[in-house]
Design a protein around this motif. Structure first.
Motif, PDB file in Angstrom:
ATOM      1  N   TYR A 248       0.808  -1.221   0.000  1.00 10.00           N
ATOM      2  CA  TYR A 248       0.000   0.000   0.000  1.00 10.00           C
ATOM      3  C   TYR A 248       0.845   1.276   0.000  1.00 10.00           C
ATOM      4  N   VAL A 249       2.106   1.173   0.378  1.00 11.46           N
ATOM      5  CA  VAL A 249       2.927   2.389   0.497  1.00 11.46           C
ATOM      6  C   VAL A 249       3.325   2.951  -0.861  1.00 11.46           C
ATOM      7  N   TYR A 250       3.228   2.152  -1.916  1.00 11.55           N
ATOM      8  CA  TYR A 250       3.668   2.629  -3.228  1.00 11.55           C
ATOM      9  C   TYR A 250       2.666   3.587  -3.850  1.00 11.55           C
ATOM     10  N   ALA A 251       3.187   4.496  -4.660  1.00 10.78           N
ATOM     11  CA  ALA A 251       2.330   5.413  -5.407  1.00 10.78           C
ATOM     12  C   ALA A 251       1.685   4.684  -6.578  1.00 10.78           C
ATOM     13  N   ASP A 252       0.491   5.091  -6.955  1.00 14.00           N
ATOM     14  CA  ASP A 252      -0.183   4.526  -8.121  1.00 14.00           C
ATOM     15  C   ASP A 252       0.449   5.070  -9.407  1.00 14.00           C
ATOM     16  N   GLY A 253       0.123   4.425 -10.504  1.00  9.75           N
ATOM     17  CA  GLY A 253       0.548   4.935 -11.802  1.00  9.75           C
ATOM     18  C   GLY A 253       1.576   4.080 -12.511  1.00  9.75           C
ATOM     19  N   TYR A 254       2.139   3.096 -11.815  1.00 10.14           N
ATOM     20  CA  TYR A 254       3.110   2.221 -12.457  1.00 10.14           C
ATOM     21  C   TYR A 254       2.390   1.064 -13.142  1.00 10.14           C
ATOM     22  N   ASN A 255       2.882   0.684 -14.310  1.00 11.09           N
ATOM     23  CA  ASN A 255       2.325  -0.445 -15.044  1.00 11.09           C
ATOM     24  C   ASN A 255       3.389  -1.525 -15.253  1.00 11.09           C
TER      25      ASN A 255
END
Length: 286
Positions: free
Chosen positions: A106-113
């Protein structure tokens, strides 16, 4: 004989840490503390536990993990996930003990694919996420030689987790709608615990390490797999996240890149292989 200390020993990961320690080739003396015997937010409890255990290594599996409830209990989540983790890290640093702390995808930022790497951007999109991220930061501030293991979608044959919930609901209901647009990597608590034991004694540099079983799926895929493996006749339908609103925001994509820890513990096995083992063990408990 080395002495190891496990906090949160009553939970699914804590119990697997005890099992991994008993199965390890090292001759370890195990001191396991559940919530009633050690409250990590109380300095006096920590002092008493360290006086008894005198650990060479401490594994912190104690955490506030009620993701949605944290939205209405931010102070409690912070007290456990940040303050408590920092108190343990400080005690380990003062005692000269190695420290392994568990964190979350959950600590990671969204937007990576693509699979998430330890160096990728972090942010707190929910109370739970923020407290887990702040907990990591506090641990490494108080004990710079600590290991932080980020993991995702943890399951085991006991405790509260998605796999057990799908077993129960699949037997109770004829039809279920399960979110299909959240993508991640399930993690068997037994595999995570074994990896933590190896990392703690590896001599590898301190810092953040991702760990999850290999393979990628959605919650829908995981639910289908549970029902297929257990021959449960339930009509599982894929639904979007928007059809299942929750108080806390969930990551849309949180597949973890495990190349860093694979150099220490080997490539994690596929989540489906681990799920088969978990379900077999669950059947023997019933």
């Amino acid at each position: 004989m080395q002495r190891i200390m496990i906090t949160g020993a009553g939970g699914q990961l804590g119990q697997k840490l005890i099992g991994a320690a008993k199965a390890a080739p090292q001759d370890w003396r195990i001191f396991a503390y559940n919530r009633s015997s050690l409250d990590i937010t109380k300095p006096e409890d920590i002092r008493a536990a360290f006086a008894e255990a005198q650990p060479d290594i401490c594994f912190n599996a104690a955490a506030y993990t009620a993701v949605d409830r944290a939205e209405s209990e931010p102070d409690r989540a912070h007290t456990i996930n940040v303050d408590g983790a920092g108190l343990l890290a400080t005690a380990c640093k003062q005692a000269g003990s190695a420290f392994v702390h568990f964190s979350s995808d959950y600590v990671y930022a969204d937007g990576y694919n693509r699979p998430l790497q330890e160096s990728d951007r972090t942010e707190g999109s929910s109370v739970y996420a923020r407290t887990k991220l702040q907990g990591e930061q506090e641990v490494l501030r108080c004990h710079p030689e600590a290991y932080v293991m980020r993991t995702s979608w943890v399951f085991a044959e006991y405790g509260e987790n998605f796999v057990r919930t799908m077993l129960r609901l699949g037997r109770e209901r004829a039809e279920l709608g399960i979110v299909a647009d959240q993508i991640g990597s399930p993690t068997y608590a037994a595999d995570l615990a074994a990896a933590a034991m190896r990392l703690a004694t590896s001599g590898q540099p301190a810092g953040v390490y991702n760990y999850a079983n290999s393979g990628v799926c959605s919650w829908y895929d995981l639910a289908k797999a549970v029902h297929e493996l257990c021959y449960i006749d339930c009509n599982v339908k894929p639904i979007p996240t928007s059809h299942y609103p929750t108080p806390a925001r969930r990551p849309a994509y949180s597949v973890l890149d495990t190349q860093k820890i694979a150099s220490v513990v080997g490539t994690p096995r596929h989540w489906r292989e681990a799920l088969v083992e978990c379900l077999d063990k669950l059947r023997t408990r019933q």
